[in-house]
Motif scaffolding. Structure first.
Motif, PDB file in Angstrom:
ATOM      1  N   TYR A 189     -48.037  23.604  -7.871  1.00 48.38           N
ATOM      2  CA  TYR A 189     -47.712  25.036  -7.574  1.00 48.38           C
ATOM      3  C   TYR A 189     -46.100  24.944  -7.080  1.00 48.38           C
ATOM      4  CZ  TYR A 189     -51.865  27.305  -8.860  1.00 48.38           C
ATOM      5  OH  TYR A 189     -52.993  27.703  -9.502  1.00 48.38           O
ATOM      6  N   ARG A 222     -48.358  28.852 -17.195  1.00 47.95           N
ATOM      7  CA  ARG A 222     -48.775  30.131 -16.557  1.00 47.95           C
ATOM      8  C   ARG A 222     -50.343  30.144 -17.040  1.00 47.95           C
ATOM      9  NH1 ARG A 222     -43.807  34.675 -17.005  1.00 47.95           N
ATOM     10  NH2 ARG A 222     -42.905  34.063 -15.323  1.00 47.95           N
ATOM     11  N   ASP A 226     -54.273  29.869 -11.440  1.00 45.16           N
ATOM     12  CA  ASP A 226     -55.604  30.300 -10.929  1.00 45.16           C
ATOM     13  C   ASP A 226     -55.198  31.374  -9.975  1.00 45.16           C
ATOM     14  OD1 ASP A 226     -57.935  31.210  -9.880  1.00 45.16           O
ATOM     15  OD2 ASP A 226     -58.666  29.327  -9.250  1.00 45.16           O
ATOM     16  N   TYR A 227     -55.244  32.460 -10.220  1.00 46.88           N
ATOM     17  CA  TYR A 227     -54.647  33.682  -9.446  1.00 46.88           C
ATOM     18  C   TYR A 227     -55.790  34.119  -8.188  1.00 46.88           C
ATOM     19  CZ  TYR A 227     -51.553  34.840 -13.381  1.00 46.88           C
ATOM     20  OH  TYR A 227     -50.322  34.893 -14.149  1.00 46.88           O
ATOM     21  N   ASN A 228     -56.990  33.415  -8.280  1.00 47.41           N
ATOM     22  CA  ASN A 228     -57.908  33.713  -7.383  1.00 47.41           C
ATOM     23  C   ASN A 228     -58.511  32.214  -6.622  1.00 47.41           C
ATOM     24  OD1 ASN A 228     -58.186  36.514  -7.976  1.00 47.41           O
ATOM     25  ND2 ASN A 228     -58.701  35.723  -9.872  1.00 47.41           N
ATOM     26  N   MET A 242     -47.053  32.139  -5.938  1.00 43.24           N
ATOM     27  CA  MET A 242     -47.503  33.537  -6.195  1.00 43.24           C
ATOM     28  C   MET A 242     -46.541  34.590  -5.674  1.00 43.24           C
ATOM     29  SD  MET A 242     -50.682  33.540  -7.423  1.00 43.24           S
ATOM     30  CE  MET A 242     -51.494  34.970  -7.083  1.00 43.24           C
ATOM     31  N   HIS A 245     -43.628  34.363  -8.500  1.00 41.31           N
ATOM     32  CA  HIS A 245     -44.151  34.535  -9.714  1.00 41.31           C
ATOM     33  C   HIS A 245     -44.278  36.052  -9.998  1.00 41.31           C
ATOM     34  CE1 HIS A 245     -46.660  34.304 -13.306  1.00 41.31           C
ATOM     35  NE2 HIS A 245     -47.734  34.802 -12.593  1.00 41.31           N
ATOM     36  N   ILE A 279     -49.976  42.896  -9.245  1.00 40.27           N
ATOM     37  CA  ILE A 279     -50.892  42.154  -8.222  1.00 40.27           C
ATOM     38  C   ILE A 279     -52.198  42.848  -8.406  1.00 40.27           C
ATOM     39  CG2 ILE A 279     -51.554  42.054  -5.651  1.00 40.27           C
ATOM     40  CD1 ILE A 279     -48.357  42.004  -5.455  1.00 40.27           C
ATOM     41  N   LEU A 282     -53.760  41.498 -11.930  1.00 40.75           N
ATOM     42  CA  LEU A 282     -53.862  40.048 -12.063  1.00 40.75           C
ATOM     43  C   LEU A 282     -55.017  39.560 -11.118  1.00 40.75           C
ATOM     44  CD1 LEU A 282     -50.371  39.015 -12.788  1.00 40.75           C
ATOM     45  CD2 LEU A 282     -51.872  38.945 -14.354  1.00 40.75           C
ATOM     46  N   ILE A 283     -54.959  39.947 -10.181  1.00 40.53           N
ATOM     47  CA  ILE A 283     -55.621  39.242  -9.016  1.00 40.53           C
ATOM     48  C   ILE A 283     -57.160  40.172  -8.570  1.00 40.53           C
ATOM     49  CG2 ILE A 283     -55.613  38.363  -6.672  1.00 40.53           C
ATOM     50  CD1 ILE A 283     -52.568  38.433  -7.210  1.00 40.53           C
ATOM     51  N   LYS A 289     -55.058  39.343  -2.907  1.00 34.29           N
ATOM     52  CA  LYS A 289     -54.770  40.688  -3.509  1.00 34.29           C
ATOM     53  C   LYS A 289     -54.087  41.321  -2.650  1.00 34.29           C
ATOM     54  CE  LYS A 289     -56.568  43.054  -6.835  1.00 34.29           C
ATOM     55  NZ  LYS A 289     -57.503  44.139  -7.594  1.00 34.29           N
TER      56      LYS A 289
END
Length: 487
Positions: A189, A222, A226-228, A242, A245, A279, A282-283, A289
């Protein structure tokens, strides 16, 4: 000849491990607890505060007569914990069965920190990656001048080297999957964040439209994001990625609708609403979030917008956030900002100087002044801000620069930092009531600065002394070349 400091260090390590293993034999479930102890050389005070993976205080310890402490965790949750002392902050990775002792010298906090005991190797490795990332981050401006293909190759080769080195470490050390995921996330990251930041540095605001012309594989990673990643929600490299991005994705979205070559406006309403939309879409993890929604909204409303624009963005945010505490805080922020518009008087607050004398803030201002802030918890920020102000003073001899510490403490830590770095004490202050002052002045991040004239009329409520255009902005403000924002 024996080194007495090393002898004490080894003795403490042995004592800690003896206590650890002695206690473990009496516990039915040895996998649910761990030990953390430490020795602090040249302590700033007698307190050590420990935070858990949720960012909440676990406990506060008093150092003993030898400047040491020890803590037993029960029902330990594997994760990144943090320790603070004297305004300094450091993370430590803890898992069940760990028995870790650290030793550090406050005169060189990050670089002097060393761990011993069961679980030490992984933490020493983690510290090395932090320090390496910190050094590389400082060089990003230089790297960002090279062509996109070369930059992409450079970042990928560096990432591969770091991962290869880590895998070599794992070949010789049996570590948990959790630890592996933390180090790999830190490496990956951090590299991804550099790529997300790159177009803003390379193209600048005038040519950012070319963001759409970057090589096809530039953002190939991308697909793996992992957005979560809840276990990384307090992790610096993950949050750095994040934040950048979301900005990058919103810029792409912007140029799908605007094909002209006008100067890019980071403070445009549609661009910032687009961030909140991304946001929200995606999350799914509510903590991640809500944090991103809060910080992106705060960045927008803290800029010198009209009251109408600020209220419009506030409403947009309130419809997406599910955190009632955050929403209350954002309403209070927007309310406070109404009093901080250009042309309004600076709210008067009580400050304390280095000698312990109380003053009203207005009483220490008699010429155009930049009021900047710093936190004892961020060494890099307070060092860099004071060094930057020293540079600015030579360029603006007719402007005052007032430094205000934001921390709620007894003042000893604040004074110790000023003395340790030989900062001039004449213009150093701290708030008498920091919590109230931060709310009234809407100081939600330490890089914020406020510019006022000799009558304490606000010329600009939110500038950043580190921005490249700050000298030009300040010059225009003190020459009265500013416009009062309409209501």
């Amino acid at each position: 000849m024996k080194n007495p400091m090393l002898t004490r260090y080894v003795a403490l390590s042995i004592a800690l491990l003896s206590i650890t293993f002695g206690c473990k034999t009496n516990d039915a479930n040895t996998g649910d607890f761990a030990y953390l102890g430490g020795e602090i050389v040249n302590p700033k005070n007698k307190n050590v505060i420990l935070y858990n993976t949720e960012g909440k205080v676990v406990d506060s310890f008093k150092l003993d007569s030898n400047n040491r402490f020890i803590h037993k965790f029960t029902n330990l949750q594997s994760g990144l914990y943090s320790i603070t002392h004297g305004g300094e902050y450091q993370m430590v990775l803890l898992e069940p069965n760990d028995s870790i002792m650290f030793r550090l010298n406050t005169y060189d906090f990050d670089e002097s920190l060393v761990f011993t005991g069961n679980g030490a190797k992984k933490n020493n490795y983690l510290i090395r990656t932090y320090l390496s990332n910190e050094q590389e981050e400082k060089k990003l401006i230089k790297y960002a001048k090279i062509e996109p293909e070369a930059f992409n190759l450079f970042i990928e080769e560096r990432r591969k080297i770091q991962l290869d080195n880590f895998h070599d470490f794992l070949a010789q050390n049996d570590e948990s999957d959790f630890f592996k995921s933390i180090i790999e996330a830190n490496i990956n990251y951090n590299a991804y964040a550099n790529k997300e930041i790159y177009p803003f540095a390379y193209f600048g605001n005038n040519k950012l439209i070319h963001i759409k012309d970057l090589p096809e594989d530039f953002y190939a990673y991308r697909e793996t994001v992992d957005y979560n990643a809840n276990h990384l929600r307090h992790f610096y490299s993950y949050n750095r990625f994040m934040f950048s991005h979301i900005d990058n994705m919103a810029a792409h979205s912007h140029y799908e609708k605007h094909t002209f070559h006008n100067k890019f406006d980071r403070h445009a309403m549609d661009f910032n609403k687009s961030k909140l939309d991304l946001i929200d879409s995606l999350i799914s993890d509510e903590t991640i979030k809500n944090n991103l929604l809060k910080y992106k909204t705060r960045d927008y409303v803290s800029h010198n917008h009209t009251e109408t624009d600020a209220n419009e963005m506030l409403d947009y945010y309130l419809a997406k956030s599910t955190n009632d505490s955050d929403k209350k805080g954002m309403k209070e922020l927007v309310s406070s900002l109404k009093l901080l518009r250009q042309g309004n008087p600076l709210p008067d607050l009580d400050v304390i100087n280095f000698d312990g004398e109380e003053h009203e803030l207005s009483a220490v201002i008699d010429k155009p002044t930049v009021i900047y802030f710093w936190s004892s918890n961020s060494k890099m920020q307070y060092r860099n801000s004071h060094y930057k102000v020293k540079e600015l003073k030579s360029k603006f001899p007719k402007v005052d620069f007032i430094s205000i510490n934001l921390n709620r403490n007894d003042g000893e830590t604040w004074k110790a930092i000023i003395s340790d770095y030989n900062f001039p004490t004449e213009k150093e202050f701290k708030f008498k009531n920091p919590k109230k002052a931060r709310r009234i002045l809407a100081v939600n991040y330490s890089n914020k600065a406020i510019v006022v004239n000799e009558n304490t009329t606000i010329l600009h409520p939110n500038v950043n002394i580190f921005k490249t255009d700050f000298p030009e902005t300040l010059s225009n403000l003190v020459q009265k070349k500013h416009l009062i924002v309409s209501q």
